[in-house]
Design a protein around this motif. Sequence first.
Motif, PDB file in Angstrom:
ATOM      1  N   GLN A  45       0.826  -1.206   0.000  1.00 38.34           N
ATOM      2  CA  GLN A  45       0.000   0.000   0.000  1.00 38.34           C
ATOM      3  C   GLN A  45       0.860   1.256   0.000  1.00 38.34           C
ATOM      4  OE1 GLN A  45      -3.007   0.481  -0.512  1.00 38.34           O
ATOM      5  NE2 GLN A  45      -3.452   2.541   0.208  1.00 38.34           N
ATOM      6  N   GLU A  73      -9.147   1.152   0.294  1.00 40.54           N
ATOM      7  CA  GLU A  73      -8.056   0.321   0.798  1.00 40.54           C
ATOM      8  C   GLU A  73      -7.641   0.754   2.204  1.00 40.54           C
ATOM      9  OE1 GLU A  73      -4.922   0.455  -2.019  1.00 40.54           O
ATOM     10  OE2 GLU A  73      -6.024  -0.648  -3.556  1.00 40.54           O
ATOM     11  N   GLU A 129      -7.743  -1.454   5.498  1.00 42.34           N
ATOM     12  CA  GLU A 129      -6.542  -1.602   6.321  1.00 42.34           C
ATOM     13  C   GLU A 129      -6.839  -1.239   7.771  1.00 42.34           C
ATOM     14  OE1 GLU A 129      -1.911   0.017   6.396  1.00 42.34           O
ATOM     15  OE2 GLU A 129      -3.248   0.507   4.728  1.00 42.34           O
TER      16      GLU A 129
END
Length: 473
Positions: free
Chosen positions: A30, A341, A345
Motif C-alpha cells: 500500500q 483500501e 486496512e
Amino acid sequence: MKKYISILLFFLLGITNMFPVSADTSLSKQSVKQYLYSIYQYETNHIPEPSYGSVGGEWLIIGLARYGIRQDYADKYIKNLQKHIEDVDGVLSTRKYTEYARVVIALTSLEKNPKSFGGYNLLQPLAEYDNLISMGVNSVSYALIAFDCGNYEIPEPKKDYHGKVTTRDKLITAIINAQLKDGGWTLAGKNVDVDVTAMAIQALAPYYKRNENVREALEKALEKLSSMQQMDGGFQSSNNGGNESTAQVLTALSELRIDIEDKRFVKNGNTVVDGLLQYYKNGGFSHRVGGAVNQMATEQSMYALVAYYRSITDKNRLFDMSDGVSRLAYEQNTQESFAAEKKTEKKQKKNTKKKTSDKTEEKRKAEQDGNLSQQETEKQKETEEQKETKKEEKTENVRQKRAKEGQTTGKQVSETEDEAERILSSEETPSEKPHGKSEKEHKVGAAVGGGIIAGCIVGMVVGYILVRRRKKR
C-alpha cells in the motif's frame, strides 16, 4: 584440544547465522502504491503533453503504462509521436539505435504495434546487427529488451543493408562477451559502470533460468553490484549520479525477482528502496540528495518503483508486457480506491487489536483460574490436615478411655487403635483421599535428581582434567 575448539567455533557460527541481516525499512504494498500515485500526479501535471524524447516521452510513458495511465493522456503521446515520425520520415536516428528500442518498448506498453506505426516498421532498424553493436553494449541490451517485451520476431533488414542480421542468440552472446573480468559492464574503458551493468542485467533477466552462460554472467554481475552498494542502500555511477544508478539497480533486481531484503543488497540496514527514496521530494525525485526535483530522475525512479511493485504483487515483470497496458479511467476512481483500501486496512488493524485484546483476556482468565485452582488445592490440603489431626485426637481419646477403665491390654489398645483408624478411614470419600506422592515428596525427588546430575557433571570435568595432567607428565 584443537578438536574441542573447532566444535565450539562451529557452534558459535551456527548461532550467528540464526540472526540474518535485516533491513530497517520494508515498505508495504500500500505504501509503494501511494508513492506511485503521488509520482503519477506529479508527472502528469508537469508534462501535460508527452511526446517523443528520452525525457518527457518514452520513459515517462513506460512507467505510467505499467502502473496505470489515463487513456486521454496515452492518446496525447500517440498523437505527438506519430506526428514526429511522419516529420522525420520514420528515421529516428542513423547512429543511436537505442532511439528505436525506446520507442518500441513505449508503444508495446500501450498495446500499439511498432511493426506498423505511422506506416513504418520501427523494429526493422534493430535487425541491422553491425550497426546495432557499433554503439556498444547499451544499444545491444535495449535492442534485446525491445524484441522481448512484446515477444516480437526479428524482421528482415532493409534491402540496402549488407551486414549481419540480428538474432537473439547474437545479442545475448554480445552482452556476455562485453562483460568485464570483475563482473560488471561499461560503455568504454575498464571501470565498471553501475547503470550499464544494471541495464545488461535487465536485458538478460528472462534467460537466467534457461541459459547456463547467462546465469553465470548474472551471478558475477550481482556480486559486483553488491560490492558497489553504498551504506545508505544506494549506488553511485561513474559520473557521480546517485538517483538514476540506484533506480537502474532496483529495476534489475526486480526483473530477476530478487527479494529487496536479500542480504547481498542490504548495507547498514538499508535496502536499495531506502537508497532510492532518499531522493524523493513532493512527488518527484532529485538527481542528488537534497537537490531540486529533476524530470529524468523522476521518470527513472517511477518505472523502477513500478518494477519493484510488480515484483512484490506477482505481476508480470516491467518489461514482460504480455499482460497489456494498465489503465486508469479517472483520478477520482484511484482516490476512491485508496480510500477504500485505507478503510479496509483500518478495519484489519481493528480486528487484529480485538484479537490481541481477546487473547489477553483469555490469558487473564486462565491465570485467574489457575489462582483459584491453587487456592482450592491449598484449601483441600488444609482440610486433609484438619481431618488427620481430628483422627489422631479421636484415637487418643479412645485409648485414654480404655486405659482408665482397665478393660484392655496392650494388645487390645493396639486393636482399638486399628479399629479407630478403620472407622476414621471409612469416613473419607474416594474423592477426598490423597493420590500419589505429595508435593513435598516431588520437590525432594527433584532436588536429589538435580544433585546427582550436577555431581556427575563435576565428576566428568575433574576426571577429564586429571587425565590431561597425566598425559602431560
